[in-house]
Design a protein around this motif. Sequence first.
Motif, PDB file in Angstrom:
ATOM      1  N   GLY A  16       0.816  -1.206   0.000  1.00 43.31           N
ATOM      2  CA  GLY A  16       0.000   0.000   0.000  1.00 43.31           C
ATOM      3  C   GLY A  16       0.849   1.255   0.000  1.00 43.31           C
ATOM      4  O   GLY A  16       0.555   2.221  -0.717  1.00 43.31           O
ATOM      5  N   THR A  19       2.293   1.600  -3.486  1.00 44.75           N
ATOM      6  CA  THR A  19       1.255   1.984  -4.451  1.00 44.75           C
ATOM      7  C   THR A  19       0.959   3.470  -4.370  1.00 44.75           C
ATOM      8  O   THR A  19       0.746   4.132  -5.387  1.00 44.75           O
ATOM      9  CB  THR A  19      -0.029   1.180  -4.191  1.00 44.75           C
ATOM     10  N   TYR A  20       0.960   3.995  -3.147  1.00 42.83           N
ATOM     11  CA  TYR A  20       0.602   5.406  -2.964  1.00 42.83           C
ATOM     12  C   TYR A  20       1.779   6.348  -3.185  1.00 42.83           C
ATOM     13  O   TYR A  20       1.583   7.538  -3.449  1.00 42.83           O
ATOM     14  CB  TYR A  20       0.044   5.611  -1.555  1.00 42.83           C
ATOM     15  N   SER A  21       2.997   5.846  -3.105  1.00 44.37           N
ATOM     16  CA  SER A  21       4.181   6.700  -3.111  1.00 44.37           C
ATOM     17  C   SER A  21       4.296   7.619  -4.333  1.00 44.37           C
ATOM     18  O   SER A  21       4.761   8.756  -4.183  1.00 44.37           O
ATOM     19  CB  SER A  21       5.450   5.846  -2.969  1.00 44.37           C
ATOM     20  N   THR A  23       2.159   9.397  -5.652  1.00 44.30           N
ATOM     21  CA  THR A  23       1.276  10.550  -5.493  1.00 44.30           C
ATOM     22  C   THR A  23       1.725  11.486  -4.372  1.00 44.30           C
ATOM     23  O   THR A  23       1.106  12.534  -4.169  1.00 44.30           O
ATOM     24  CB  THR A  23      -0.158  10.089  -5.186  1.00 44.30           C
ATOM     25  N   LEU A  24       2.775  11.138  -3.650  1.00 47.63           N
ATOM     26  CA  LEU A  24       3.128  11.882  -2.441  1.00 47.63           C
ATOM     27  C   LEU A  24       3.485  13.341  -2.726  1.00 47.63           C
ATOM     28  O   LEU A  24       3.110  14.244  -1.966  1.00 47.63           O
ATOM     29  CB  LEU A  24       4.287  11.187  -1.715  1.00 47.63           C
ATOM     30  N   ILE A 117      -7.766   9.931  -3.808  1.00 46.31           N
ATOM     31  CA  ILE A 117      -6.751   9.114  -4.474  1.00 46.31           C
ATOM     32  C   ILE A 117      -6.678   7.731  -3.838  1.00 46.31           C
ATOM     33  O   ILE A 117      -6.507   6.723  -4.536  1.00 46.31           O
ATOM     34  CB  ILE A 117      -5.394   9.825  -4.424  1.00 46.31           C
ATOM     35  N   ILE A 118      -6.802   7.664  -2.515  1.00 47.00           N
ATOM     36  CA  ILE A 118      -6.804   6.367  -1.837  1.00 47.00           C
ATOM     37  C   ILE A 118      -7.922   5.487  -2.392  1.00 47.00           C
ATOM     38  O   ILE A 118      -7.723   4.307  -2.707  1.00 47.00           O
ATOM     39  CB  ILE A 118      -6.960   6.542  -0.323  1.00 47.00           C
ATOM     40  N   LEU A 121      -7.117   4.311  -6.033  1.00 46.55           N
ATOM     41  CA  LEU A 121      -6.079   3.271  -6.084  1.00 46.55           C
ATOM     42  C   LEU A 121      -6.580   1.965  -5.472  1.00 46.55           C
ATOM     43  O   LEU A 121      -6.228   0.878  -5.948  1.00 46.55           O
ATOM     44  CB  LEU A 121      -4.834   3.756  -5.346  1.00 46.55           C
ATOM     45  N   MET A 142      -1.707   2.860   2.334  1.00 46.07           N
ATOM     46  CA  MET A 142      -1.978   4.078   1.575  1.00 46.07           C
ATOM     47  C   MET A 142      -2.461   5.200   2.489  1.00 46.07           C
ATOM     48  O   MET A 142      -2.042   6.357   2.344  1.00 46.07           O
ATOM     49  CB  MET A 142      -3.025   3.798   0.494  1.00 46.07           C
ATOM     50  N   SER A 146      -0.724   8.875   3.042  1.00 50.49           N
ATOM     51  CA  SER A 146      -1.461  10.077   2.673  1.00 50.49           C
ATOM     52  C   SER A 146      -1.604  11.030   3.848  1.00 50.49           C
ATOM     53  O   SER A 146      -1.347  12.235   3.728  1.00 50.49           O
ATOM     54  CB  SER A 146      -2.852   9.692   2.140  1.00 50.49           C
TER      55      SER A 146
END
Length: 248
Positions: A16, A19-21, A23-24, A117-118, A121, A142, A146
Motif C-alpha cells: 500500500g 502503491t501510494y508513493s 502521489t506523495l 486518491i486512496i 487506487l 496508503m 497520505s
Amino acid sequence: MPAHLSEPDRRAFHEGLRTYSPTLMAIFSWGLVTGIAMSKSVMTVPQALGMSLLVYAGSSQLAVLPLLAAKLPIWTVLLTAAMVNTRFVIFSAGLAPHFAYLPLWRRLLVGYFNGDIIYLLFQKKAFATGYVPGKEPFFWGMAVASWVSWQVSSIIGILLASLFPDNWGLGLAGTLALIPIMVSAIANRSTLAAVAVAGVVSLLLFDLPYRLALPLAVVAAIAAGSATDLIVERADLRRIRNRAGDSQ
C-alpha cells in the motif's frame, strides 16, 4: 503499526505504501497550498492546525475560508463543507462491501482516513468484497502515507506561510500536480465519460453559490458513468446474440 502485523499483512501494508508513493509529491503540494491559505486567512494558527487535523479535507477547507472571512453564519459554513464533501458518500458506499465486517469504530476510522486518491487506487486493485487477507493492511498503507504527507505539508504551510509570497501561484501548482494522478485513474470508457461530464458541468456551473458546482458535477458524473456502463453492457449483449445467431 507494521510491527504488530503478521508477515503477509506487513507485506500488504508495504505494498500500500509503494502503491501510494507516486502521489506523495502531489499531495504534499496540495497540503502546502491549503496550509498557507488557512494561515493567511482570518484563522489563527491554533485554529488552522485544528482544522488540518480534524477536518482533513483540502477542498472543503479551502471552500469555507472565504465564508469565514465574510463572517457568514456557521450553518452556511457547515453546509458548504458538506456539499463539497458529497463525493465521500459515494466513496463510503464503494468501500462498504469491503469493510462491512469491521466493528463500527474501525469503519469510522476507515471513513476518516479515506480520500479521493486512496479510493481510486484501492478500487483499481479490484479486491473481492468481504474479508480478504491483506486488504485492510493495504488500505492502511496508503492511508498512513497520505495522512502523514498531508499533515506534514499542511503544518509547514501554516507555520511558514509568511515565507511564501502570494505571487508564487502555489494554488495553480498544487492543482497541476493532482491532474496526472486523476488522469491515470481513467481506466475505461465509463470512467472517461464520468470525468468528461464532471469537468463540463463544474465549468458551466462554476459561479453557483456555496460551491454547488462540485456536488452537481459529482451527481452528473455518476449518471454519465452509469449510463455508459449500461450502453456498453447492452452493446456487448447484442454482439453476443449476433455471434450466437451467426453460428447457428
